[in-house]
Design a protein around this motif. Structure first.
Motif, mmCIF file in Angstrom:
data_model
loop_
_atom_site.group_PDB
_atom_site.id
_atom_site.type_symbol
_atom_site.label_atom_id
_atom_site.label_comp_id
_atom_site.label_asym_id
_atom_site.label_seq_id
_atom_site.Cartn_x
_atom_site.Cartn_y
_atom_site.Cartn_z
ATOM 1 N N ALA A 39 0.820 -1.217 0.000
ATOM 2 C CA ALA A 39 0.000 0.000 0.000
ATOM 3 C C ALA A 39 0.855 1.269 0.000
ATOM 4 C CB ALA A 39 -0.966 -0.016 1.176
ATOM 5 N N GLY A 97 6.489 4.837 12.827
ATOM 6 C CA GLY A 97 5.379 4.353 12.020
ATOM 7 C C GLY A 97 4.203 4.009 12.897
ATOM 8 N N VAL A 98 3.052 3.802 12.261
ATOM 9 C CA VAL A 98 1.880 3.381 13.014
ATOM 10 C C VAL A 98 2.064 1.943 13.512
ATOM 11 C CG1 VAL A 98 -0.578 2.832 12.770
ATOM 12 C CG2 VAL A 98 0.292 5.017 11.945
ATOM 13 N N VAL A 99 2.715 1.113 12.718
ATOM 14 C CA VAL A 99 2.921 -0.276 13.153
ATOM 15 C C VAL A 99 3.774 -0.332 14.434
ATOM 16 C CG1 VAL A 99 3.953 -2.494 12.510
ATOM 17 C CG2 VAL A 99 2.444 -1.320 10.915
ATOM 18 N N PRO A 100 4.952 0.305 14.473
ATOM 19 C CA PRO A 100 5.681 0.294 15.747
ATOM 20 C C PRO A 100 4.937 1.019 16.869
ATOM 21 C CG PRO A 100 6.836 1.656 14.126
ATOM 22 C CD PRO A 100 5.761 0.899 13.393
ATOM 23 N N TYR A 123 -5.774 -5.608 8.432
ATOM 24 C CA TYR A 123 -4.348 -5.386 8.134
ATOM 25 C C TYR A 123 -3.477 -6.321 8.999
ATOM 26 C CZ TYR A 123 -0.037 -2.560 7.859
ATOM 27 O OH TYR A 123 1.244 -2.127 7.681
ATOM 28 N N PHE A 126 -1.995 -6.130 12.716
ATOM 29 C CA PHE A 126 -2.918 -6.058 13.857
ATOM 30 C C PHE A 126 -2.922 -7.372 14.638
ATOM 31 C CE2 PHE A 126 -6.192 -2.458 13.108
ATOM 32 C CZ PHE A 126 -5.219 -1.632 12.596
ATOM 33 N N CYS A 171 -9.425 -0.501 13.021
ATOM 34 C CA CYS A 171 -8.935 0.019 11.741
ATOM 35 C C CYS A 171 -10.000 0.945 11.147
ATOM 36 C CB CYS A 171 -8.653 -1.137 10.796
ATOM 37 S SG CYS A 171 -7.502 -0.689 9.507
ATOM 38 N N ASN A 175 -8.743 -1.237 6.422
ATOM 39 C CA ASN A 175 -7.910 -1.902 5.415
ATOM 40 C C ASN A 175 -8.074 -3.394 5.699
ATOM 41 O OD1 ASN A 175 -5.884 -2.999 3.853
ATOM 42 N ND2 ASN A 175 -4.192 -2.076 4.985
ATOM 43 N N ASP A 203 -6.493 3.080 14.720
ATOM 44 C CA ASP A 203 -5.536 3.325 13.640
ATOM 45 C C ASP A 203 -6.269 4.063 12.526
ATOM 46 O OD1 ASP A 203 -4.036 3.170 11.320
ATOM 47 O OD2 ASP A 203 -3.315 1.135 11.691
ATOM 48 N N ILE A 205 -4.766 5.813 10.001
ATOM 49 C CA ILE A 205 -3.755 6.208 8.997
ATOM 50 C C ILE A 205 -4.375 6.516 7.637
ATOM 51 C CG2 ILE A 205 -3.159 3.854 8.234
ATOM 52 C CD1 ILE A 205 -0.196 4.775 8.172
ATOM 53 N N HIS A 206 -5.525 5.883 7.315
ATOM 54 C CA HIS A 206 -6.128 6.108 5.989
ATOM 55 C C HIS A 206 -7.158 7.238 5.989
ATOM 56 C CE1 HIS A 206 -4.265 2.621 4.063
ATOM 57 N NE2 HIS A 206 -4.485 1.947 5.176
ATOM 58 N N THR A 236 2.011 9.686 6.122
ATOM 59 C CA THR A 236 2.775 8.862 5.180
ATOM 60 C C THR A 236 1.947 8.217 4.070
ATOM 61 O OG1 THR A 236 2.642 7.160 6.870
ATOM 62 C CG2 THR A 236 4.687 8.401 6.726
ATOM 63 N N LYS A 237 0.749 7.684 4.401
ATOM 64 C CA LYS A 237 -0.120 7.125 3.335
ATOM 65 C C LYS A 237 -0.638 8.268 2.485
ATOM 66 C CE LYS A 237 -0.212 2.923 4.502
ATOM 67 N NZ LYS A 237 0.590 2.024 3.754
HETATM 68 C C1 PLP Z 1 -4.194 0.220 8.661
HETATM 69 C C2 PLP Z 1 -2.729 0.453 8.493
HETATM 70 N N1 PLP Z 1 -1.981 0.795 9.557
HETATM 71 C C3 PLP Z 1 -0.656 1.019 9.445
HETATM 72 C C4 PLP Z 1 -0.016 0.893 8.228
HETATM 73 C C5 PLP Z 1 1.448 1.121 8.129
HETATM 74 O O1 PLP Z 1 1.833 2.180 8.906
HETATM 75 P P1 PLP Z 1 3.342 2.620 9.069
HETATM 76 O O2 PLP Z 1 3.982 2.544 7.727
HETATM 77 O O3 PLP Z 1 3.236 4.008 9.583
HETATM 78 O O4 PLP Z 1 3.953 1.690 10.067
HETATM 79 C C6 PLP Z 1 -0.759 0.525 7.098
HETATM 80 C C7 PLP Z 1 -0.087 0.339 5.808
HETATM 81 O O5 PLP Z 1 -0.616 -0.195 4.881
HETATM 82 C C8 PLP Z 1 -2.140 0.311 7.238
HETATM 83 O O6 PLP Z 1 -2.894 -0.021 6.195
#
Ligand code: PLP
Length: 390
Positions: A39, A97-100, A123, A126, A171, A175, A203, A205-206, A236-237
């Motif tokens: 993505a 990042g959102v993941v960390p 996603y 998660f 989410c 996603n 989250d 992010i989108h 970032t997205k």
């Molecule tokens: C719902 C969701 N959260 C987080 C991320 C990634 O976030 P980051 O790149 O900031 O870790 C994505 C990327 O596709 C996503 O779809």
């Protein structure tokens, strides 16, 4: 001509989407394959971001930096203007990042005896992150009605009532299905989690990629107990700068912020790097709003084209247009083709998508396609997709 029609050769740029296909799909040569999986977008980042990065490079001092008030003010004024959400500079913490960020929050607020709720499909990090942290993951599957996903609130509530469940990772927008949750749904999710003492990681992010002209509703904005929510956002997205790495964790609860800060410190986390700070400030600006006003119609047109062309050529396939994101969740169940077989056929036809089972074990019968590329590339990708099924 739209500047989104400009083609770039991203090969050999250490692009995850373009240069990692051989490894991920275990194929010897992916040079002729169109990647429609990861993505990110094949569009240039906006010039107001690249110009500000160049200007920062022209000042040749790269000592330690920190997220100053100007950075925080860029975030607070963005969410106010774009989402009508009023937050304070002090509510914001940062991560690469959102993941960390999600990993940090789960680590801060749970122990190995605890459980985390996620929806399904969702996603993959998660469910992968809490598992990697040794937490139990419990899944609340969506109910599908005419291609749209809905919460099964009865089931969700039963899961929340388990004392072991401490966090719900939400989410919003969703996603892979691009679902935008209504205010009524948000209020219900919020109330159920609060009533059961379950913390929400929302989250979002989108959230800047709403396709239908509606305004995103931050969960914490409509919550009766906003202190129970940690919102994750990022530029970032939205602006296609994922490689620069920046995200925000936002909560009005000072005690929660302290706990998160302690967990960050435990890992020696220093927050955003110099260029990420510059990019956040440049992105969250008036120019950012104008750029999105050009991007969203391009994404909408790409989605309409892809859905229309695929559904006309392959009547057994259904695609519900996402409310947000540039991702399509494609239902191929009626074709009866197994995931493994269609994944191979797609690669043979020259296009790489994500398999449905990446988003949950039950989703053999779905594929995820990223349409954030030039119309020319999309037309080729769609043609190859149709060829794989024929
Ligand atoms: C719902 C969701 N959260 C987080 C991320 C990634 O976030 P980051 O790149 O900031 O870790 C994505 C990327 O596709 C996503 O779809």
């Amino acid at each position: 001509m739209s500047h989104f029609n400009q083609t770039f050769n991203r090969k050999n740029t250490a692009s995850l989407k373009w240069d990692l296909m051989e490894k991920v799909y275990t194929i010897p040569d992916a040079s002729s394959i169109i990647p429609m999986w990861v993505a990110d977008m094949d569009f240039a980042a906006p010039s107001f971001i690249t110009e500000s990065l160049k200007a920062r490079l022209d000042f040749p001092l790269f000592g330690y930096t920190f997220e100053n008030e100007a950075c925080a003010t860029a975030v607070t004024s963005w969410v106010k203007r774009r989402h009508n959400w009023h937050i304070h500079n002090d509510d914001i913490m940062y991560h690469q990042g959102v993941v960390p960020a999600i990993a940090t929050i789960i680590e801060a607020f749970t122990t190995e005896d605890d459980a985390v709720i996620v929806n399904s499909p969702v996603y993959p990090p998660f469910f992968n992150i809490p598992r990697q942290l040794g937490r139990t993951v419990v899944s609340s599957p969506f109910i599908e009605k005419k291609g749209r996903l809905y919460f099964d609130f009865d089931h969700f509530e039963r899961l929340l009532q388990d004392d072991k469940v401490k966090i719900f990772v939400f989410c919003h927008p969703h996603n892979p299905a691009g679902r935008v949750w209504s205010q009524d749904e948000l209020v219900k999710i919020d109330a159920l989690c609060a009533a059961n003492n379950v913390l929400i990681i929302s989250d979002e992010i989108h959230c800047d990629l709403m396709l239908n002209g509606e305004q995103h509703i931050p969960l914490a904005k409509v919550s009766a107990t906003p202190d129970n929510i940690i919102t994750c956002m990022a530029p970032t997205k939205t602006f296609n700068i994922a490689g620069i790495q920046a995200s925000m964790m936002i909560t009005s609860d000072a005690k929660k912020r302290l706990k998160i800060q302690n967990t960050l410190a435990k890992h020696g986390q220093m927050g955003l790097n110099t260029f990420a700070i510059t990019a956040v400030q440049a992105a969250f600006s008036d120019a950012g709003i104008e750029w999105l006003n050009d991007l969203i119609p391009y994404l909408n047109a790409n989605l309409d084209y892809a859905i229309d062309t695929i559904e006309k050529a392959l009547p057994n396939i259904t695609i519900t247009k996402p409310d947000a994101t540039y991702l399509m969740w494609i239902d191929i169940r009626k074709t009866g083709i197994a995931e493994k077989e269609i994944m191979q056929k797609l690669l043979d036809a020259g296009v790489a998508l994500d398999p449905g089972t990446k988003y949950g074990a039950d989703f053999d019968g779905f594929l995820r396609m990223n349409i954030a590329c030039t119309r020319q590339t999309l037309e080729q990708g769609v043609e190859r997709f149709i060829k794989a099924f024929n």
